[in-house]
Design an enzyme around this catalytic site. Structure first.
Site, PDB file in Angstrom:
ATOM      1  N   LYS A  58      31.254   5.680  35.615  1.00  0.00           N
ATOM      2  CA  LYS A  58      33.096   5.431  36.247  1.00  0.00           C
ATOM      3  C   LYS A  58      33.242   5.674  37.633  1.00  0.00           C
ATOM      4  CE  LYS A  58      37.016   8.415  35.190  1.00  0.00           C
ATOM      5  NZ  LYS A  58      38.383   7.544  34.369  1.00  0.00           N
TER       6      LYS A  58
HETATM    7  N1  PMP Z   1      37.832   4.172  29.616  1.00  0.00           N
HETATM    8  C1  PMP Z   1      38.545   3.856  30.979  1.00  0.00           C
HETATM    9  C2  PMP Z   1      38.309   3.076  31.308  1.00  0.00           C
HETATM   10  C3  PMP Z   1      39.398   5.067  31.423  1.00  0.00           C
HETATM   11  O1  PMP Z   1      39.364   5.013  32.713  1.00  0.00           O
HETATM   12  C4  PMP Z   1      38.937   6.674  30.310  1.00  0.00           C
HETATM   13  C5  PMP Z   1      40.009   7.590  31.376  1.00  0.00           C
HETATM   14  N2  PMP Z   1      38.561   7.945  31.699  1.00  0.00           N
HETATM   15  C6  PMP Z   1      38.557   6.339  29.022  1.00  0.00           C
HETATM   16  C7  PMP Z   1      38.143   5.365  28.405  1.00  0.00           C
HETATM   17  C8  PMP Z   1      38.879   7.642  28.815  1.00  0.00           C
HETATM   18  O2  PMP Z   1      37.889   8.200  29.074  1.00  0.00           O
HETATM   19  P1  PMP Z   1      38.395  10.099  28.706  1.00  0.00           P
HETATM   20  O3  PMP Z   1      38.798  10.733  27.534  1.00  0.00           O
HETATM   21  O4  PMP Z   1      36.924  10.667  29.363  1.00  0.00           O
HETATM   22  O5  PMP Z   1      39.412  10.327  29.547  1.00  0.00           O
END
Ligand code: PMP
Length: 322
Positions: A161
């Site tokens: 991320k």
């Molecule tokens: N995909 C992307 C590109 C994101 O930015 C997020 C948000 N973090 C998610 C998926 C969902 O991830 P999570 O459920 O861990 O927040």
């Protein structure tokens, strides 16, 4: 918007106003950051952070991919988050840990090569409402397929991320919003459905959940994983497979998952109505269970512990998860 007055920086608390960096920091010029987005919910036993260790594990994993070696462990970041919230009056909030490459003003380094720039670690918090609008959770949203592709995961690893990934997300989000949609869905470099600009995506067909596999160019979403586990415990079949764009139009239900978006139903894609054009029955059932779990009204599936209480009874500011 309520903002926590303190920010955790490299092991200590500083005031919000002091949480500033130099314009020539590596991250400003080259996008060298990794971060997390975490929700803390208001529960009957005070604020509780949803899947805190899993988020902080993803944070240190993202750092590792980019050869960042912060002097803090996953558990240190968990403690920082809990202390930060514990030091405020906030009953619920959104947490933003971020690790980035800064600038050593005594020995400045301005090139792309990042290993001469110091690693900085921060955690900030603020109260954040519904990401895709107040009625998104109940009524669903209108989305489009973006003309922008998701990046090839051998160009930017989707498992991390990283701040730089969100340049791609910004292109998707701007195009969608300026075109009158709430959000955009990106296709991967082969033309298959990947994810939203900040959400994973699920389709429901004949009572079965379908979502792109973790091997695809998607972030391994923690809400995605939560929904998979909730669905499996409910006895629903979950299939992780490639999805064609057109399958979005023909699905019975489509929804996004994400920390910010939670579980948000999609009522149309490219102005084509999805299913009944309203929140679908399975989406609603998954939402009901999810929202009960995040506020501690029922346990997580399969005996897991998904909540870290900020003020556990009889204890002060300790992490209780796992
Ligand atoms: N995909 C992307 C590109 C994101 O930015 C997020 C948000 N973090 C998610 C998926 C969902 O991830 P999570 O459920 O861990 O927040």
């Amino acid at each position: 918007m309520k903002i926590a007055p303190k920010v955790w920086k490299n092991g200590e608390f500083i005031s919000w106003d002091d949480a500033r960096i130099h314009v020539m920091s590596h991250v400003v010029n080259y996008g060298s950051s990794v971060f997390e987005g975490i929700r803390c919910y208001s529960t009957a036993k005070g604020p509780a952070v949803f899947r805190l260790p899993e988020h902080m594990q993803r944070l240190v994993n993202s750092a590792k991919i980019y050869r960042m070696d912060p002097p803090y462990s996953r558990d240190d970041f968990c403690d920082a988050a809990v202390s930060l919230i514990g030091g405020t009056e906030m009953e619920h909030c959104y947490l933003r840990p971020v690790i980035f490459r800064g600038l050593d003003e005594d020995k400045p380094a301005f090139g792309v090569y990042p290993l001469n720039n110091p690693i900085e670690c921060y955690v900030a918090a603020w109260e954040w409402g519904k990401y895709l609008g107040d009625d998104a959770i109940e009524n669903g949203i209108d989305v489009c397929v973006s003309s922008w592709n998701r990046y090839n995961t051998n160009a930017l690893p989707a498992m991390a991320k990283a701040g730089a990934n969100y340049m791609n997300s910004q292109l998707i989000k701007m195009e969608a919003k300026l075109g009158g949609f709430s959000e955009g869905i990106a296709l991967d470099d082969r033309g298959y459905v990947s994810e939203g600009s900040g959400e994973n995506i699920f389709l429901v067909n004949n009572g079965k959940l379908i979502t792109p596999p973790l091997g695809a160019a998607i972030l391994p979403g923690i809400t995605r994983d939560s929904v998979v586990q909730i669905a499996r415990e409910m006895g629903l079949e979950v299939v992780e497979t490639t999805i064609q764009r057109a399958a979005l139009y023909l699905a019975d239900e489509v929804f996004f998952t994400g920390t910010a978006a939670e579980i948000s139903p999609i009522r149309s894609v490219d102005r084509i109505q999805v299913g009944s054009g309203k929140r679908g029955e399975i989406t609603k059932r998954l939402q009901e269970e999810f929202f009960k779990i995040v506020i501690g009204e029922r346990p997580a599936p399969f005996g897991a512990n998904w909540l870290t209480y900020v003020r556990p009874e009889g204890e002060e500011l300790t992490v209780t998860a796992n």
